[in-house]
Scaffold this motif. Structure first.
Motif, PDB file in Angstrom:
ATOM      1  N   THR A   1     -56.529  65.631   1.081  1.00 35.03           N
ATOM      2  CA  THR A   1     -57.005  66.194  -0.185  1.00 35.03           C
ATOM      3  C   THR A   1     -56.066  67.328  -0.580  1.00 35.03           C
ATOM      4  OG1 THR A   1     -58.368  67.984   0.731  1.00 35.03           O
ATOM      5  CG2 THR A   1     -59.402  65.811   0.575  1.00 35.03           C
ATOM      6  N   PRO A   2     -56.029  67.655  -1.852  1.00 32.85           N
ATOM      7  CA  PRO A   2     -55.146  68.752  -2.289  1.00 32.85           C
ATOM      8  C   PRO A   2     -55.582  70.108  -1.735  1.00 32.85           C
ATOM      9  CG  PRO A   2     -56.435  67.893  -4.126  1.00 32.85           C
ATOM     10  CD  PRO A   2     -56.670  66.981  -2.975  1.00 32.85           C
TER      11      PRO A   2
ATOM     12  N   GLU B   1     -48.423  68.357  -0.008  1.00 30.84           N
ATOM     13  CA  GLU B   1     -48.086  66.948   0.180  1.00 30.84           C
ATOM     14  C   GLU B   1     -49.239  66.086  -0.307  1.00 30.84           C
ATOM     15  OE1 GLU B   1     -45.743  65.504   4.123  1.00 30.84           O
ATOM     16  OE2 GLU B   1     -47.456  66.802   4.407  1.00 30.84           O
ATOM     17  N   ALA B   2     -48.928  65.107  -1.141  1.00 29.21           N
ATOM     18  CA  ALA B   2     -49.968  64.193  -1.605  1.00 29.21           C
ATOM     19  C   ALA B   2     -49.836  62.863  -0.879  1.00 29.21           C
ATOM     20  CB  ALA B   2     -49.839  63.970  -3.109  1.00 29.21           C
TER      21      ALA B   2
ATOM     22  N   SER C   1     -40.850  67.241  -6.983  1.00 24.67           N
ATOM     23  CA  SER C   1     -41.581  66.046  -6.560  1.00 24.67           C
ATOM     24  C   SER C   1     -40.755  64.800  -6.856  1.00 24.67           C
ATOM     25  CB  SER C   1     -42.914  65.949  -7.316  1.00 24.67           C
ATOM     26  OG  SER C   1     -43.658  67.136  -7.190  1.00 24.67           O
ATOM     27  N   ALA C   2     -40.895  63.790  -5.968  1.00 25.01           N
ATOM     28  CA  ALA C   2     -40.163  62.539  -6.179  1.00 25.01           C
ATOM     29  C   ALA C   2     -40.625  61.893  -7.484  1.00 25.01           C
ATOM     30  CB  ALA C   2     -40.423  61.598  -5.006  1.00 25.01           C
ATOM     31  N   ILE C   3     -39.685  61.547  -8.359  1.00 28.09           N
ATOM     32  CA  ILE C   3     -40.097  60.987  -9.655  1.00 28.09           C
ATOM     33  C   ILE C   3     -40.613  59.558  -9.513  1.00 28.09           C
ATOM     34  CG2 ILE C   3     -38.623  62.466 -11.098  1.00 28.09           C
ATOM     35  CD1 ILE C   3     -36.722  60.031 -11.313  1.00 28.09           C
TER      36      ILE C   3
ATOM     37  N   LEU D   1     -45.628  62.498  -1.041  1.00 30.56           N
ATOM     38  CA  LEU D   1     -44.620  63.201  -1.830  1.00 30.56           C
ATOM     39  C   LEU D   1     -44.932  64.687  -1.944  1.00 30.56           C
ATOM     40  CD1 LEU D   1     -44.925  62.276  -5.637  1.00 30.56           C
ATOM     41  CD2 LEU D   1     -46.754  62.080  -4.008  1.00 30.56           C
ATOM     42  N   HIS D   2     -43.878  65.434  -2.175  1.00 35.20           N
ATOM     43  CA  HIS D   2     -44.015  66.880  -2.310  1.00 35.20           C
ATOM     44  C   HIS D   2     -44.855  67.211  -3.552  1.00 35.20           C
ATOM     45  CE1 HIS D   2     -42.929  71.087  -2.942  1.00 35.20           C
ATOM     46  NE2 HIS D   2     -42.740  70.739  -4.199  1.00 35.20           N
ATOM     47  N   THR D   3     -45.749  68.171  -3.401  1.00 37.14           N
ATOM     48  CA  THR D   3     -46.590  68.585  -4.530  1.00 37.14           C
ATOM     49  C   THR D   3     -46.675  70.103  -4.581  1.00 37.14           C
ATOM     50  OG1 THR D   3     -48.510  68.348  -3.081  1.00 37.14           O
ATOM     51  CG2 THR D   3     -48.051  66.527  -4.586  1.00 37.14           C
TER      52      THR D   3
END
Ligand SMILES: *[C@@H]1O[C@H](CO)[C@@H](O)[C@H](O)[C@H]1NC(C)=O
Length: 435
Positions: free
Chosen positions: A246-247, A253-254, A306-308, A314-316
């Motif tokens: 969870t955020p 990280e998501a 964040s990775a497009i 992915l980084h958040t």
């Protein structure tokens, strides 16, 4: 005559077992916090009507325990009790219109945030357990509930870095230095919880009431549930198969929040199949296991790092802002998500709308995202359940021969029909695939 009776008895047996197989259970959670939301997200008990013919059990969330007296008490007396809005009574009276429905009161569920250690403290003393059980019997009987759900707030596992943790050798070394124990006395608490279950069942048996347990997200089953010792005293165990990431727990990280199966380079224990398999492997009967799925998504904020591609993990940049209806940062109800998705009629909305990415493997779930704009604003990544993934999970439940499904909760499903006009699309899709 004897032969006739025998044939009749066999027929009766066949009919009973056939009936068991043919009536999967559908546990519908009603979270009373929805009553105090605003506008489109405010759900009154009567808004549940279109759902209730699909539900076999309605679980009212949540009750609390008093940290000093250890009694079962209302979490929001003003909402729940007769001297306030009387919602306990409103929901138990829904049985008049829906006679098949069993209505249970659930305690804990992660909603009871004051003095979190009181759940373990209560377990530790026989007198406290007795106080809890006798107050529960009275409350349940007074309000006409059919039983109690113990959504016990055991300590949860600590969040860890998601990606690559398990492939790195460094992790193995680091772990021996910084292994964090969730609960020094987890074995005692497990045995005491077993006692609580036995003692509660003994008390409720007089009134022919049900007793269930919900394993809330991020509680490690192997620490707290002695499957063999509790199975005869619980009517069902509901496994919350979501919020693995969870955020709030993993702001940087998501990742998929409710994957059915293990993903590469992730903790192999953090998925539904691991959870269900653990309970089955430990001898808990599949005929008493319920898989609970969410009707909401978990949303992170994306930034320019964040990775497009949007591919998780992915980084958040932390928790996404609140949605327009639920107004709860990091959480979006299904209608809050569906109304943000791109569709042919708003193809121009590339920056304001979310692009949906489905999972043809049916193993991990759906997500949707949009990259931040040129100013670095508005980026979002959300992992969520939709009618397809919910139906897929119900298919899993069927394939494993489990007792049924749960939806948590009705107020975050599309109860107004804002997505396609159909009300409760997640509940209905799941129910449909159970049959
Ligand atoms: C759960 O507890 C067991 C020990 O009983 C441990 O081996 C396992 O790693 C724990 N799982 C998680 C996800 O922390």
């Amino acid at each position: 005559m004897a032969r006739f009776l025998l044939a009749f008895a066999l027929l009766a047996v066949a009919a009973t077992s056939w009936a068991n197989v043919e009536t999967p259970k559908v546990f519908c959670y009603y979270d009373s916090r929805s009553y105090v939301r605003e506008t489109q997200a405010k759900m009154l008990p009567q808004d549940m009507d279109p759902a209730l013919s699909y539900c076999t059990h309605l679980i009212y969330g949540y009750a609390s325990i008093a940290h000093d007296t250890h009694k079962l008490v209302a979490l929001n007396p003003n909402l729940d009790l007769d001297q306030g809005h009387g919602n306990y009574r409103v929901v138990t009276q829904m049985k008049r219109k829906f006679p098949q429905l069993k209505v249970l009161l659930s305690v804990g569920g992660g909603a009871d945030n004051e003095e979190p250690e009181k759940y373990n403290t209560l377990l530790e003393s026989p007198e406290a357990r007795t106080a809890f059980i006798s107050s529960a019997s009275v409350l349940l009987r007074n309000y006409g509930f059919d039983g109690l759900d113990l959504a016990w707030q055991f300590p949860v596992i600590k969040p860890k870095k998601i990606r690559g943790t398990f492939s790195s050798i460094w992790h193995g070394i680091k772990k021996t230095f910084s292994s964090k124990v969730v609960d020094e006395k987890s074995e005692e608490h497990r045995d005491q919880f077993t006692k609580l279950v036995q003692e509660t069942k003994n008390a409720l048996r007089h009134d022919n009431m049900l007793l269930t347990a919900t394993v809330i997200p991020n509680v490690n089953s192997s620490l707290y549930f002695d499957t063999h010792a509790i199975m005869n005293n619980l009517d069902y165990v509901i496994l919350d198969g979501y919020d693995y990431n969870t955020p709030m727990r993993n702001p940087k990280e998501a990742d998929y929040t409710a994957p059915l199966y293990e993903l590469l380079e992730r903790n192999p224990e953090l998925n539904i199949n691991f959870l269900v398999t653990w309970w089955l492997k430990n001898g808990f009967p599949n005929s008493k296991l319920i898989l609970s799925m969410p009707s909401f998504g978990r949303a992170w904020k994306l930034d320019s790092d964040s990775a497009i591609s949007g591919v998780p993990p992915l980084h958040t940049d932390g928790v996404a802002p609140e949605g327009p209806y639920t107004k709860h940062a990091g959480l979006l109800s299904y209608p809050e998500i569906c109304t943000k998705l791109q569709n042919p009629s708003n193809a121009k909305g590339i920056h304001t709308h979310l692009r949906k990415v489905t999972d043809p493997s049916k193993r991990y779930g759906t997500y949707a995202f949009r990259v931040p704009d040129d100013n670095g604003d508005g980026g979002m990544w959300v992992s969520y359940e939709d009618p397809d993934t919910a139906g897929n999970k119900a298919g899993y439940v069927r394939a494993k021969g489990l007792a049924g499904i749960a939806v948590n909760d009705l107020s975050l499903d599309d109860f107004r029909g804002l997505c396609t006009g159909d009300k409760f699309p997640i509940l209905r899709a799941a129910k449909y695939r159970l049959e």
